[in-house]
Write an enzyme that holds these catalytic residues in place. Structure first.
Site, PDB file in Angstrom:
ATOM      1  N   ASN A 119       0.841  -1.203   0.000  1.00  0.00           N
ATOM      2  CA  ASN A 119       0.000   0.000   0.000  1.00  0.00           C
ATOM      3  C   ASN A 119       0.871   1.246   0.000  1.00  0.00           C
ATOM      4  O   ASN A 119       1.975   1.261   0.543  1.00  0.00           O
ATOM      5  CB  ASN A 119      -0.943  -0.011   1.211  1.00  0.00           C
ATOM      6  CG  ASN A 119      -0.388   0.737   2.392  1.00  0.00           C
ATOM      7  OD1 ASN A 119      -0.484   1.965   2.487  1.00  0.00           O
ATOM      8  ND2 ASN A 119       0.239  -0.002   3.321  1.00  0.00           N
ATOM      9  N   PHE A 128      -1.373   8.324   4.380  1.00  0.00           N
ATOM     10  CA  PHE A 128      -2.127   8.986   5.453  1.00  0.00           C
ATOM     11  C   PHE A 128      -3.412   9.639   4.935  1.00  0.00           C
ATOM     12  O   PHE A 128      -3.690  10.812   5.232  1.00  0.00           O
ATOM     13  CB  PHE A 128      -1.271  10.047   6.161  1.00  0.00           C
ATOM     14  CG  PHE A 128      -0.257   9.502   7.126  1.00  0.00           C
ATOM     15  CD1 PHE A 128      -0.238   8.168   7.480  1.00  0.00           C
ATOM     16  CD2 PHE A 128       0.693  10.343   7.690  1.00  0.00           C
ATOM     17  CE1 PHE A 128       0.707   7.674   8.381  1.00  0.00           C
ATOM     18  CE2 PHE A 128       1.640   9.867   8.591  1.00  0.00           C
ATOM     19  CZ  PHE A 128       1.645   8.528   8.935  1.00  0.00           C
ATOM     20  N   SER A 138       5.794   5.429   8.591  1.00  0.00           N
ATOM     21  CA  SER A 138       5.142   5.120   7.323  1.00  0.00           C
ATOM     22  C   SER A 138       6.081   5.467   6.172  1.00  0.00           C
ATOM     23  O   SER A 138       6.677   6.550   6.159  1.00  0.00           O
ATOM     24  CB  SER A 138       3.841   5.907   7.175  1.00  0.00           C
ATOM     25  OG  SER A 138       3.343   5.797   5.844  1.00  0.00           O
ATOM     26  N   ASN A 194       5.180   6.097   3.213  1.00  0.00           N
ATOM     27  CA  ASN A 194       4.407   6.749   2.145  1.00  0.00           C
ATOM     28  C   ASN A 194       4.213   8.243   2.337  1.00  0.00           C
ATOM     29  O   ASN A 194       3.478   8.875   1.582  1.00  0.00           O
ATOM     30  CB  ASN A 194       3.044   6.056   2.028  1.00  0.00           C
ATOM     31  CG  ASN A 194       3.179   4.573   1.728  1.00  0.00           C
ATOM     32  OD1 ASN A 194       3.932   4.178   0.846  1.00  0.00           O
ATOM     33  ND2 ASN A 194       2.461   3.747   2.478  1.00  0.00           N
ATOM     34  N   THR A 195       4.842   8.821   3.360  1.00  0.00           N
ATOM     35  CA  THR A 195       4.833  10.266   3.571  1.00  0.00           C
ATOM     36  C   THR A 195       6.268  10.751   3.485  1.00  0.00           C
ATOM     37  O   THR A 195       7.106  10.357   4.308  1.00  0.00           O
ATOM     38  CB  THR A 195       4.230  10.637   4.935  1.00  0.00           C
ATOM     39  OG1 THR A 195       2.856  10.231   4.958  1.00  0.00           O
ATOM     40  CG2 THR A 195       4.304  12.132   5.179  1.00  0.00           C
ATOM     41  N   LYS A 220       5.831   4.241  16.891  1.00  0.00           N
ATOM     42  CA  LYS A 220       5.825   3.135  15.940  1.00  0.00           C
ATOM     43  C   LYS A 220       7.000   3.298  14.993  1.00  0.00           C
ATOM     44  O   LYS A 220       7.160   4.338  14.347  1.00  0.00           O
ATOM     45  CB  LYS A 220       4.515   3.107  15.152  1.00  0.00           C
ATOM     46  CG  LYS A 220       4.373   1.888  14.246  1.00  0.00           C
ATOM     47  CD  LYS A 220       2.960   1.764  13.705  1.00  0.00           C
ATOM     48  CE  LYS A 220       2.763   0.478  12.910  1.00  0.00           C
ATOM     49  NZ  LYS A 220       1.358   0.288  12.479  1.00  0.00           N
ATOM     50  N   ASN A 255       6.223  -1.167  11.458  1.00  0.00           N
ATOM     51  CA  ASN A 255       5.393  -0.736  10.340  1.00  0.00           C
ATOM     52  C   ASN A 255       5.700  -1.619   9.115  1.00  0.00           C
ATOM     53  O   ASN A 255       6.386  -2.627   9.225  1.00  0.00           O
ATOM     54  CB  ASN A 255       5.662   0.736  10.035  1.00  0.00           C
ATOM     55  CG  ASN A 255       4.444   1.485   9.536  1.00  0.00           C
ATOM     56  OD1 ASN A 255       3.710   0.986   8.680  1.00  0.00           O
ATOM     57  ND2 ASN A 255       4.206   2.685  10.061  1.00  0.00           N
TER      58      ASN A 255
END
Length: 461
Positions: free
Chosen positions: A185, A189, A274, A276-277, A316, A345
């Site tokens: 994925n 966010f 994450s 993805n940021t 995390k 994560n």
């Protein structure tokens, strides 16, 4: 009794379908903070899924007349396996939205059977009926807390929640690797924002307080003392905080999350991992993490709290960290007396043999059973580096009770699911709990706490 339960399930389902049809137009004009989550249009596949669900309820109503409530509960969880193939026909994100919507509306089985006593434990002064949780990313906007906890999770973590609503990355952004039991994925966010989540949690919190007042007069002091759960009711609620993609000061975003959401949370999570940021994982550096955690802790501690005190604060982290990175994070966690770490994560790597799948060319975080070894190794290292002094939540690749048990022996006090739940559905929850209890009893442990770090204690100083 069981017949009445089945009848109620069926009546509630039909009533909700009728209501949702009759007022569908008005829902489009209501605010995101107060309306039920919208079910995406899915044409024939969506109608087929709804028909299958209604069919299961009708079949259950016919079956339950001859069995007790607990037996029917087990049948209902098992029956959800029949629905899983229909979700597989849908786009991954559409299937996800349908699952959240179903849980929000109570169209999921509710666990009536008590958890095995051996699974109960206390962490941060909170009593968990079992250590199996649902990780952040599933219920991003706190739409389905009651339904998810009702399925038997010991705790549910919502989020990541950003201060300002944002769409996240362009679609498609969720990719299945079904044969490998994995997902990639790059959602980024996607969040309805703090205000929407705060409104939902406030409503749920008020409802729970009213229910506690109504039942307090009939509850004995002993039953209150032994009752599991937190602010969300029969289970523990975690709130995972994120930052907006365009934010220049991450600390400001996380502090805002604390001010707005901590009153509803049994624990808080700073998500700095994450993939993805852009730039987010840089916050895992020693100086950056120390500065961030110090500011967030100060924001939490300056608020007024009752006798229970402020919610524990966790961080995390990613599985893609070097030995030096882990040492830095452990040093910060111990020095600042962080309440816990979530490990881990998703990974930006593509573990063997999954990397041969063409879908692995997609960018984003990889999750699923092939993440298990990587995340568990990081878990073991962090348990030793923190000398077993900090509660750790093991997350990544758990597909069975044996997997959960291995995470616990590697140092986890609690564990979380996501990808396996996305594939296996509600039936996986009681299965993992039963298997975990069997593992503990097989090896002579009388509690979860006795097993925590069993494979790593010889390495502690």
């Amino acid at each position: 009794m069981a017949t009445r339960v089945a009848g109620k399930l069926f009546r509630d389902l039909i009533r909700q379908r009728v209501i949702s049809t009759s007022i569908g137009a008005s829902r489009h004009s209501s605010s995101a903070a107060t309306s039920a989550p919208k079910i995406p249009h899915s044409s024939k596949k969506g109608r087929l899924l709804t028909g299958a669900t209604i069919g299961l309820i009708i079949a259950g109503g016919a079956y339950v007349g001859t069995v007790d409530e607990e037996t029917f509960c087990g049948w209902l969880f098992s029956a959800t396996k029949l629905v899983n193939p229909f979700f597989a026909l849908l786009d991954a994100e559409v299937a996800h939205r349908l699952a959240v919507s179903a849980a929000a509306r109570g169209w999921v089985p509710r666990e009536k059977r008590p958890d095995p006593p051996i699974l109960g434990l206390e962490v941060w002064g909170r009593k968990f009926s079992n250590p199996i949780g649902l990780s952040a990313g599933f219920d991003k906007n706190a739409e389905a807390v009651e339904g998810l906890l009702g399925m038997g999770f010991g705790f549910v973590e919502v989020g990541s929640v950003t201060p300002i609503a944002q769409e996240g990355n362009p679609k498609p952004r969720i990719f299945r690797l079904r044969q490998e039991g994995a997902i990639i994925n790059r959602c980024g966010f996607n969040s309805e924002g703090i205000d929407a989540v705060a409104n939902r949690l406030s409503t749920q919190h008020g409802k729970r307080k009213l229910e506690k007042l109504e039942t307090s007069s009939s509850s004995s002091p002993l039953s209150d003392e032994n009752k599991h759960g937190g602010k969300a009711g029969p289970g523990i609620l975690g709130v995972n905080l994120g930052k907006n993609k365009t934010s220049e000061d991450a600390a400001v975003d996380y502090v805002q999350g604390v001010h707005m959401l901590s009153q509803y949370a049994d624990y808080l999570v700073i998500n700095v991992s994450s993939p993805n940021t852009p730039g987010l994982r840089m916050l895992q550096g020693r100086k950056q993490l120390k500065d961030l955690v110090t500011k967030v802790q100060a924001a939490r501690d300056e608020m007024q709290w009752d006798e229970v005190g402020p919610p524990p604060l966790l961080v995390k982290i990613a599985p893609d960290l070097s030995k030096e990175d882990l040492e830095d994070i452990a040093a910060v966690a111990v020095a600042l007396q962080l309440d816990g770490l979530i490990i881990s994560n998703t990974t930006i790597s593509r573990p063997d043999p999954v990397n041969k799948n063409p879908v692995c060319a997609e960018s984003g975080g990889f999750s699923g059973k092939h993440l298990f070894n990587l995340s568990t190794n990081i878990l073991k290292e962090m348990y030793v580096l923190t000398r077993g002094q900090i509660p750790l939540i093991g997350c990544g690749g758990i597909c069975s009770g044996e997997d959960a048990y291995k995470k616990i022996r590697a140092g986890a006090t609690l564990v979380q699911l996501y990808t396996a739940f996305a594939y296996g559905g509600p039936a996986l929850i009681p299965q993992i709990k039963a298997e975990l209890a069997e593992c503990l009893e097989r090896d002579g442990f009388k509690s979860i706490h006795e097993a925590v770090g069993a494979d790593c204690r010889q390495y502690l100083p």
